[in-house]
Write a protein that holds these residues in place. Structure first.
Motif, PDB file in Angstrom:
ATOM      1  N   LEU A 495       0.987  -1.303   0.004  1.00 22.72           N
ATOM      2  CA  LEU A 495       0.253  -0.136   0.262  1.00 22.72           C
ATOM      3  C   LEU A 495       1.019   1.651  -0.550  1.00 22.72           C
ATOM      4  N   ASN A 496       0.420   2.648  -1.170  1.00 22.56           N
ATOM      5  CA  ASN A 496       1.337   3.769  -0.364  1.00 22.56           C
ATOM      6  C   ASN A 496       0.443   4.667  -0.859  1.00 22.56           C
ATOM      7  N   TYR A 497       0.701   5.435  -0.088  1.00 23.40           N
ATOM      8  CA  TYR A 497      -0.476   6.506   0.591  1.00 23.40           C
ATOM      9  C   TYR A 497       0.688   8.173   0.959  1.00 23.40           C
ATOM     10  N   ASN A 498      -0.083   8.791   0.033  1.00 25.71           N
ATOM     11  CA  ASN A 498       1.357   9.794  -0.431  1.00 25.71           C
ATOM     12  C   ASN A 498      -0.023  10.856  -0.907  1.00 25.71           C
ATOM     13  N   ARG A 499       0.958  11.842  -0.008  1.00 25.11           N
ATOM     14  CA  ARG A 499      -0.199  13.366   0.087  1.00 25.11           C
ATOM     15  C   ARG A 499       0.318  14.606   0.788  1.00 25.11           C
ATOM     16  N   THR A 500       0.315  15.877   0.413  1.00 26.97           N
ATOM     17  CA  THR A 500       0.627  17.221   0.772  1.00 26.97           C
ATOM     18  C   THR A 500      -0.132  17.555   1.843  1.00 26.97           C
ATOM     19  N   PHE A 501       0.237  18.141   2.802  1.00 25.54           N
ATOM     20  CA  PHE A 501      -0.164  18.856   4.087  1.00 25.54           C
ATOM     21  C   PHE A 501       0.176  20.535   3.918  1.00 25.54           C
ATOM     22  N   GLU A 502      -1.164  21.565   3.124  1.00 24.01           N
ATOM     23  CA  GLU A 502      -0.223  22.172   2.624  1.00 24.01           C
ATOM     24  C   GLU A 502       0.145  23.787   4.173  1.00 24.01           C
ATOM     25  N   ALA A 503      -0.999  22.964   5.401  1.00 27.55           N
ATOM     26  CA  ALA A 503      -0.530  24.093   6.294  1.00 27.55           C
ATOM     27  C   ALA A 503       0.378  24.247   6.857  1.00 27.55           C
ATOM     28  N   ILE A 504       1.050  22.678   6.746  1.00 25.88           N
ATOM     29  CA  ILE A 504       2.088  22.244   7.473  1.00 25.88           C
ATOM     30  C   ILE A 504       3.519  22.436   6.494  1.00 25.88           C
ATOM     31  N   SER A 506       4.341  20.078   4.269  1.00 27.09           N
ATOM     32  CA  SER A 506       4.749  18.981   4.161  1.00 27.09           C
ATOM     33  C   SER A 506       4.385  18.003   4.093  1.00 27.09           C
ATOM     34  N   HIS A 507       4.664  16.724   2.932  1.00 27.85           N
ATOM     35  CA  HIS A 507       4.328  15.793   2.239  1.00 27.85           C
ATOM     36  C   HIS A 507       4.589  15.081   2.976  1.00 27.85           C
ATOM     37  N   ILE A 508       4.179  13.694   2.872  1.00 29.80           N
ATOM     38  CA  ILE A 508       3.877  12.458   3.006  1.00 29.80           C
ATOM     39  C   ILE A 508       4.227  11.330   1.749  1.00 29.80           C
ATOM     40  N   ASP A 509       5.111  10.367   1.588  1.00 28.89           N
ATOM     41  CA  ASP A 509       5.177   9.031   0.798  1.00 28.89           C
ATOM     42  C   ASP A 509       5.199   8.041   1.777  1.00 28.89           C
ATOM     43  N   LEU A 510       4.562   7.164   1.966  1.00 29.85           N
ATOM     44  CA  LEU A 510       4.425   6.026   3.505  1.00 29.85           C
ATOM     45  C   LEU A 510       4.039   5.309   2.431  1.00 29.85           C
ATOM     46  N   THR A 511       4.869   3.913   2.521  1.00 28.13           N
ATOM     47  CA  THR A 511       4.770   2.929   1.931  1.00 28.13           C
ATOM     48  C   THR A 511       5.017   1.139   2.634  1.00 28.13           C
ATOM     49  N   ALA A 512       4.221   0.342   2.708  1.00 27.50           N
ATOM     50  CA  ALA A 512       3.919  -0.628   3.244  1.00 27.50           C
ATOM     51  C   ALA A 512       3.852  -1.526   2.481  1.00 27.50           C
ATOM     52  N   GLY A 513       4.410  -3.187   3.557  1.00 23.20           N
ATOM     53  CA  GLY A 513       3.826  -4.082   2.161  1.00 23.20           C
ATOM     54  C   GLY A 513       5.233  -5.579   2.681  1.00 23.20           C
ATOM     55  N   TYR A 514       3.946  -6.827   1.456  1.00 21.95           N
ATOM     56  CA  TYR A 514       4.823  -8.228   1.841  1.00 21.95           C
ATOM     57  C   TYR A 514       5.624  -8.673   0.624  1.00 21.95           C
ATOM     58  N   SER A 515       6.371  -9.183   0.932  1.00 18.43           N
ATOM     59  CA  SER A 515       6.991  -9.772  -0.667  1.00 18.43           C
ATOM     60  C   SER A 515       7.271 -10.931   0.069  1.00 18.43           C
ATOM     61  N   GLY A 565       8.756  -2.236   4.943  1.00 15.82           N
ATOM     62  CA  GLY A 565       7.809  -0.506   5.194  1.00 15.82           C
ATOM     63  C   GLY A 565       9.653   1.278   4.257  1.00 15.82           C
ATOM     64  N   ARG A 566       8.832   2.252   4.275  1.00 12.08           N
ATOM     65  CA  ARG A 566       9.048   3.076   3.910  1.00 12.08           C
ATOM     66  C   ARG A 566       8.322   4.482   3.901  1.00 12.08           C
ATOM     67  N   LEU A 567       8.489   5.261   4.839  1.00 17.75           N
ATOM     68  CA  LEU A 567       8.731   6.532   4.937  1.00 17.75           C
ATOM     69  C   LEU A 567       9.144   7.906   4.402  1.00 17.75           C
ATOM     70  N   ASN A 568       8.572   8.655   2.854  1.00 14.70           N
ATOM     71  CA  ASN A 568       9.673  10.038   2.605  1.00 14.70           C
ATOM     72  C   ASN A 568       8.235  11.497   3.527  1.00 14.70           C
ATOM     73  N   TYR A 569       9.564  11.741   4.093  1.00 13.56           N
ATOM     74  CA  TYR A 569       8.539  13.197   4.320  1.00 13.56           C
ATOM     75  C   TYR A 569       9.445  14.400   3.755  1.00 13.56           C
ATOM     76  N   THR A 570       8.506  15.323   3.521  1.00 15.24           N
ATOM     77  CA  THR A 570       9.622  16.025   2.804  1.00 15.24           C
ATOM     78  C   THR A 570       8.585  17.695   3.358  1.00 15.24           C
ATOM     79  N   THR A 578      14.532   9.639   4.958  1.00 13.82           N
ATOM     80  CA  THR A 578      13.610   8.347   4.594  1.00 13.82           C
ATOM     81  C   THR A 578      13.983   8.104   5.268  1.00 13.82           C
ATOM     82  N   PHE A 579      13.663   7.412   5.546  1.00 13.87           N
ATOM     83  CA  PHE A 579      13.167   6.133   6.542  1.00 13.87           C
ATOM     84  C   PHE A 579      12.964   4.311   5.929  1.00 13.87           C
ATOM     85  N   THR A 580      13.764   3.708   6.200  1.00 18.37           N
ATOM     86  CA  THR A 580      13.243   1.701   5.220  1.00 18.37           C
ATOM     87  C   THR A 580      13.768   0.978   6.394  1.00 18.37           C
ATOM     88  N   LEU A 581      12.637   0.256   6.477  1.00 19.59           N
ATOM     89  CA  LEU A 581      12.912  -0.921   7.451  1.00 19.59           C
ATOM     90  C   LEU A 581      12.386  -2.402   6.731  1.00 19.59           C
TER      91      LEU A 581
END
Length: 859
Positions: A495-504, A506-515, A565-570, A578-581
């Motif tokens: 799953l990938n969640y990608n959203r921009t929060f203009e109030a702060i 910030s931009h978040i790009d979050l990915t989590a999955g199974y292989s 999982g991976r988190l990209n924060y701008t 970027t944080f990956t695990l």
């Protein structure tokens, strides 16, 4: 006639008017964003070769027809077409090209804006691929990026290059990078009978290579990413595009650029007559011809490649279909490869583009004819006074060293090695995958991604050498065959969640999955002598039929399961984190050690986006990067069950008579193992700088890194009787790599039909093994190499290789087990098969390269 001439003259006077009067046009080209002058802008008269470029102030002067159309182009800017319409002054402002601001790069499990990348990532696309004779995908990116070395091992048709990213991170395990094709990680083990596992993919089907170099970029692949990751994206159709048919054909000629300088037949005779004067038993061995053995085995090799493709879109269905055929001869006679490939790519979008589907299918058929490369060394050693053919020879009509009617152990005829040995194979491979990307209408920032893939190959090969081949005469010749089936099954969901929060800001790009990935293979090989072989008939071989390689089927599998999982924060469009695990589990290790955790973190700062850099208009990019991460290595080269207690089949020589004295069976014996064996772990620290100026007309990067590998696998001695063996492969050592990478590129000329990329890259690597044993032992000499065939004692540490100038036998300078150099070696100087004190010679650096009669080789 006079009237005709008058009419023709009037017509010629009218021609300039028909095409427009030539005028002198001047003007200035600026950047629309800030009004800055743009030097080096290309200005062409459309449809002609007439053109110029702007000077340092952005000014230009051009003579063109008054009704011409001027084309203004510049790297990083949108191309403009402006009609002259009789004007003498034309000033132009160019807009920045959106593609540079929004260029996307492929990363693990997704895509990302190039400017948002925090790791060390390099991309090479079709526009920048190497040209010419390209038969394997590795050749497309050779020399194209720093820190990535592609070494071609030889000139055989279809040979694959050895790829090393930052020098590798292992001693005994694999140093090959992980290769991912359209989201499918493929196995590096290759296909039997195929020289290069990637040769089953037609290079013309490849769109881009993306190389992930540091751990912050590769850690998303966890246990297989210590040596870097190469992401291959293939070409596809575009929505709304019309049908386009394309044909590409290449014909090339390969030749041996330089041959080894050896003694000619005349020089060899002079040397022999000088060294062995009064020795007729030696001098009579020479022939009466002049043969250049290298000329006999090498040839000019032709190759041609043909690709036909169709690209377009049918309603909602973009497509690309291609078929390719390649054939290539080797510079070594009898060497050849033929390849037939086909691919289909479909990328439909449904439900208002909320559901994007991708169907990839590609198949290949490869036929190889392998030449015996041992002929190359034999061509350097063979006596140049001998002829290739011998009408009196009983060994296929080829010259061979012989005693009466049987061959001796002298150097084998290199031409016979090539022409009398048949070694051919055929391999078929299919790679298909289905990908679905669904955007939830009630939550458009959330996407679900599914990737299901199947990679299957089957191969078989046959080898035959007749019983009259001199080098296999006593063995009775050889006939053998082998086959193998392999499969690679993949299931990825994330799953990938990608959203921009203009109030702060910030931009978040979050990915989590199974292989889940399963590798499976089975096969068999068999080899035997020729029945009622020639040596048996003549009484030189007691075996009328011998099984050399028993037909023992094998089957093996490996399973990899991963959670990632991976988190990209701008923040403020200039601070990137970027944080990956990833948590991986592999069946190659025991339940106690098969789980591994691989984290990474990276930070990037877009300096050129800071307010205090607002006046630095010439900067299109200035990004500072920091990264640290842990990756693993589970491809340790010990099969799929190295941790498990198991029995292995003995060698043919270790057989046991059972019942009938002539009935020998192979025994089964327990093998040594290490249940605590685990993957090697590599921690990488990376500091980097990316820069670009003048709209990326000039750009480059600079990286410094340190890589520390722990749990390094080594083959070490253990006390006899403690583990069913006196040597075991286990985790004992540490390895450290340090390096720097630099690259700079520019595009001096960019036109519609001409594109020139000029680049330079360099890398520096220093590798050091900091630990190689469980405990510190100053007496440990390191990894032993060489060995004595049939011996049971210590191996010998080989220091260098040389040839004696006084005899015609190979020998090596060696060290004894205590590390002391041995000043001399024993060689059979007179060819009597007996080594004695009179046969000892010291190591010399210079020697003729010919050997005749009986030879002795020391390891």
């Amino acid at each position: 006639m006079k009237q005709i001439l008058i009419y023709c003259g009037l017509l010629l006077l009218m021609v300039p008017g028909l095409f427009g009067q030539t005028v002198r046009i001047t003007g200035r080209v600026t950047d629309a964003a800030d009004g800055a002058s743009l030097p080096g802008v290309s200005i062409m008269v459309q449809g002609t070769t007439i053109g110029t470029i702007t000077d340092i102030e952005g000014n230009y002067v051009l003579e063109a027809p008054s009704d011409a159309v001027l084309v203004f182009s510049f790297v990083g800017m949108q191309t403009l077409e402006i009609p002259v319409d009789g004007r003498l002054l034309i000033n132009v402002s160019l807009e920045r090209a959106a593609i540079l601001k929004e260029e996307f790069v492929v990363i693990g499990y997704g895509i990302q804006r190039r400017e948002d990348a925090t790791g060390s990532v390099a991309v090479v696309g079709t526009r920048d691929f190497n040209r010419g004779l390209i038969t394997s995908p590795q050749q497309l990116l050779a020399g194209r990026m720093s820190g990535v070395q592609v070494t071609m091992p030889g000139g055989a048709p279809g040979d694959g290059g050895v790829i090393r990213i930052r020098g590798g991170s292992s001693l005994a395990a694999s140093n090959d990078p992980l290769i991912v094709i359209d989201g499918v990680p493929v196995e590096n083990a290759g296909v039997p009978g195929v020289r290069n596992p990637l040769s089953t993919i037609n290079p013309s089907d490849i769109e881009t290579f993306t190389v992930l170099r540091d751990a912050s970029a590769t850690a998303i692949y966890g246990a297989r990413a210590s040596n870097g990751v190469i992401l291959i994206t293939t070409r596809r159709g575009q929505a709304g595009a019309p049908l386009q048919l394309s044909y590409t054909g290449t014909v090339s000629l390969s030749t041996v650029a330089k041959k080894i300088d050896v003694l000619s037949a005349t020089e060899f005779r002079d040397l022999m007559n000088t060294r062995f004067a009064g020795r007729p038993e030696v001098l009579n061995l020479m022939g009466d011809t002049e043969t250049n053995w290298q000329d006999e085995i090498f040839e000019n090799a032709m190759a041609h490649d043909h690709v036909l493709s169709a690209t377009g879109a049918f309603d909602f269905l973009p497509y690309r279909v291609s078929i390719g055929y390649s054939t290539q001869d080797g510079v070594l006679i009898t060497d050849n490869m033929r390849r037939l490939t086909a691919s289909v790519n479909l990328t439909p979008s449904l439900f208002n583009d909320n559901l994007q589907l991708t169907f990839n299918a590609r198949g290949s058929l490869i036929e190889n004819f392998f030449a015996d490369q041992g002929a190359i060394g034999n061509a350097l050693r063979m006596d140049p006074t001998q002829s290739v053919r011998d009408d009196q020879s009983l060994f296929g009509g080829y010259f061979a060293w012989r005693d009466v009617n049987r061959p001796t152990v002298g150097t084998a005829n290199p031409v016979a090695l090539l022409n009398l040995r048949e070694d051919e194979s055929s391999a078929r491979r299919f790679i298909g995958n289905f990908r679905a990307n669904y955007r939830f209408p009630f939550l458009p920032d959330l996407r679900a991604n599914l990737n299901v893939a199947y990679d299957y190959s089957t191969s078989e090969g046959n080898t035959f050498t007749p019983d009259y081949a001199a080098w296999l005469y006593f063995q009775g010749g050889y006939r053998g065959n082998y086959w193998q089936d392999r499969s690679n099954q993949l299931f990825d969901f994330y799953l990938n969640y990608n959203r921009t929060f203009e109030a702060i800001a910030s931009h978040i790009d979050l990915t989590a999955g199974y292989s889940y990935q399963r590798f499976w293979n089975r096969g068999s090989s068999f080899g035997e002598s020729v029945f009622n072989n020639l040596a048996f008939v003549r009484g030189h071989n007691p075996d009328r039929h011998t099984i050399i390689v028993p037909d023992v089927p094998y089957e093996s599998e490996q399973v990899l399961i991963g959670f990632f999982g991976r988190l990209n924060y701008t923040l403020l469009d200039r601070y990137l984190l970027t944080f990956t695990l990833r948590n991986d589990h592999t069946s190659r290790f025991s339940p106690e050690t098969r789980s591994g955790l691989f984290p990474s973190m990276a930070f990037a700062w877009q300096v050129n986006e800071e307010p205090f850099m607002a006046n630095a208009d010439f900067l299109s990019e200035l990004k500072f990067r920091l990264g640290v991460g842990v990756t693993g290595q589970e491809n340790i080269g010990l099969g799929d069950y190295p941790w498990m207690a198991r029995y292995t089949r003995s060698l043919l020589g270790a057989s046991f008579p059972f019942g009938d004295p002539t009935n020998f069976i192979q025994t089964l014996r327990p093998a040594g193992y290490d249940r605590n064996l685990r993957w090697e772990e590599t921690t990488t620290y990376n500091v980097g700088l990316d820069w670009g100026i003048f709209g990326h007309r000039y750009y480059g990067s600079l990286d410094f890194y340190v890589r520390e590998t722990r749990n390094l696998i080594n083959f070490i001695p253990v006390p006899a009787g403690t583990n069913l063996t006196n040597f075991i492969t286990t985790n004992v050592g540490n390895l450290e790599n340090m390096g720097a990478e630099f690259s700079i590129f520019t595009r001096p000329i960019v036109r519609q039909n001409f594109n020139w990329l000029l680049g330079f890259n360099a890398s520096w690597i220093r590798s050091e093994i900091t630990r190689l044993t469980v405990v510190d032992d100053p007496r440990y000499l390191g990894i032993l190499t060489g060995g004595i065939a049939g011996g049971v004692g210590n191996n010998i540490q080989i220091h260098s290789v040389g040839y004696s100038p006084y005899s015609f036998f190979v020998f090596q300078q060696v060290y004894d087990p205590q590390g002391r150099p041995i000043e001399g070696v024993f060689v059979d100087r007179n060819g009597d098969g007996i080594i004695n004190e009179g046969d000892m010679y010291r190591f010399q650096n210079r020697a003729p390269r010919y050997f005749m009669g009986l030879t002795s080789e020391f390891n």
